[in-house]
Design an enzyme around this catalytic site. Structure first.
Site, PDB file in Angstrom:
ATOM      1  N   SER A 104     -29.237 -17.437 -22.024  1.00  0.00           N
ATOM      2  CA  SER A 104     -29.354 -17.847 -20.628  1.00  0.00           C
ATOM      3  C   SER A 104     -30.804 -17.650 -20.160  1.00  0.00           C
ATOM      4  CB  SER A 104     -28.343 -17.080 -19.779  1.00  0.00           C
ATOM      5  OG  SER A 104     -28.234 -17.621 -18.495  1.00  0.00           O
ATOM      6  N   ASP A 245     -20.029 -24.647 -21.800  1.00  0.00           N
ATOM      7  CA  ASP A 245     -20.880 -23.902 -20.869  1.00  0.00           C
ATOM      8  C   ASP A 245     -20.852 -24.558 -19.489  1.00  0.00           C
ATOM      9  OD1 ASP A 245     -22.915 -22.583 -19.522  1.00  0.00           O
ATOM     10  OD2 ASP A 245     -24.304 -22.633 -21.209  1.00  0.00           O
ATOM     11  N   HIS A 273     -20.446 -19.934 -21.444  1.00  0.00           N
ATOM     12  CA  HIS A 273     -21.618 -19.128 -21.088  1.00  0.00           C
ATOM     13  C   HIS A 273     -21.237 -17.646 -21.126  1.00  0.00           C
ATOM     14  CE1 HIS A 273     -25.718 -19.451 -19.416  1.00  0.00           C
ATOM     15  NE2 HIS A 273     -25.455 -18.278 -18.856  1.00  0.00           N
TER      16      HIS A 273
END
Length: 294
Positions: A104, A245, A273
């Site tokens: 991320s 995600d 995610h």
């Protein structure tokens, strides 16, 4: 395997970071960089142990997370300072070059290091992240998607943050964090609420409280783009695509691999995610394949 070794290192005047090493100190170093607002403890123990079979694994708490200095409220800093922190951690441990794995925001910080200090990296693995490039995405059929036409963050995730309140008690905070992981995990891999709750309890115990700093969301995000530098990249790079995600869905991973010179893309089916147990084996295999040069 050797026991984890903990350190506190000063990366800037008045800023100290909690750092942990695991694995053989003489093994090739591998630095883990976690995402926004997330402590290094968020990296699952199973994954860290798997990587430590072959590497000297280093993870750490960003500023304003975990046991590191919480200073943004009194001394704001730009997001780019977090990339400098990663290099300062390596410097403090006497590590000249390392494999770097970022998730991320951690993947974006890794890209800053790739672009600005490529000599410090042995390889890079970018997980569930966006690319610091203004280049559009060219689909396999030749059609082009501009940056502002790419899929945005899932509105359910945005709404969850809008519902968040300061000053919740521990029970309410845990309930919100578990639901947050549910949203981040996508809808393919069955969600394990107890696993998510146990993770957050470890993070809270490690931190010493259940408050959350919004420092990384509020920090100045200017000066992050590295379009030309990433296109000319020579660092061996793996992009790990997470097809479920909700923040960086396809074609974000494909665009990341396309915009970074020499990057290779691998997708982990069902991954969102988040790092639930079912993705850890495939993820460890992908990272170790990249660090082995294959």
């Amino acid at each position: 395997m050797q026991q984890p070794r903990e350190h506190v290192v000063e990366v800037a005047p008045g800023v100290r970071l909690w750092v942990e090493e695991r694995g053989d100190a003489d093994a090739p170093p591998l630095l883990l960089i976690m995402g926004s607002l997330a402590s290094g403890i968020t990296w699952p123990e199973e994954l860290v142990d798997a990587l430590a079979e072959r590497h000297r694994v280093v993870r750490y708490d960003h500023r304003d997370t975990g046991r590191s200095t919480w200073s943004f409220a009194s001394e704001p800093y730009p997001l780019t300072d977090l990339a400098k922190d990663a290099l300062a951690v390596l410097d403090a441990l006497g590590i000249e070059r390392a494999h770097v794995v970022g998730m991320s925001l951690g993947g974006m910080l890794t890209q800053l290091v790739m672009a600005d200090r490529p000599e410090r990296l042995l390889s890079a693995t970018l997980i569930a992240t966006g690319v610091l490039s203004s280049a559009p995405y060219t689909h396999p059929d030749g059609t082009v998607t501009a940056v502002d036409e790419l899929p945005p963050f899932d509105p359910r995730w945005v709404a969850a943050w809008e519902r968040r309140e300061d000053g919740w008690d521990l029970a309410a905070e845990l309930d919100w964090r578990v639901e947050h992981w549910r949203l981040l995990g996508g809808e393919v891999i069955p969600f394990d609420a107890e696993e998510a709750r146990e993770l957050e309890l470890r993070v809270i115990e490690h931190t010493g409280h259940h408050r959350v700093s919004l420092a990384h969301a509020l920090a100045d995000q200017s000066g992050m783009e590295r379009t030309e530098e990433l296109a000319a990249n020579k660092v061996p790079t793996l992009v790990v695509g997470a097809p479920e995600d909700p923040l960086f869905p396809p074609p974000h991973p494909q665009r990341t691999a396309q915009a970074i010179g020499g990057a290779r893309l691998v997708e982990i089916p069902g991954m969102g995610h988040a790092l639930p147990s079912p993705v850890l084996g495939p993820l460890a295999d992908a990272v170790l394949s990249r660090t082995a040069g294959t």
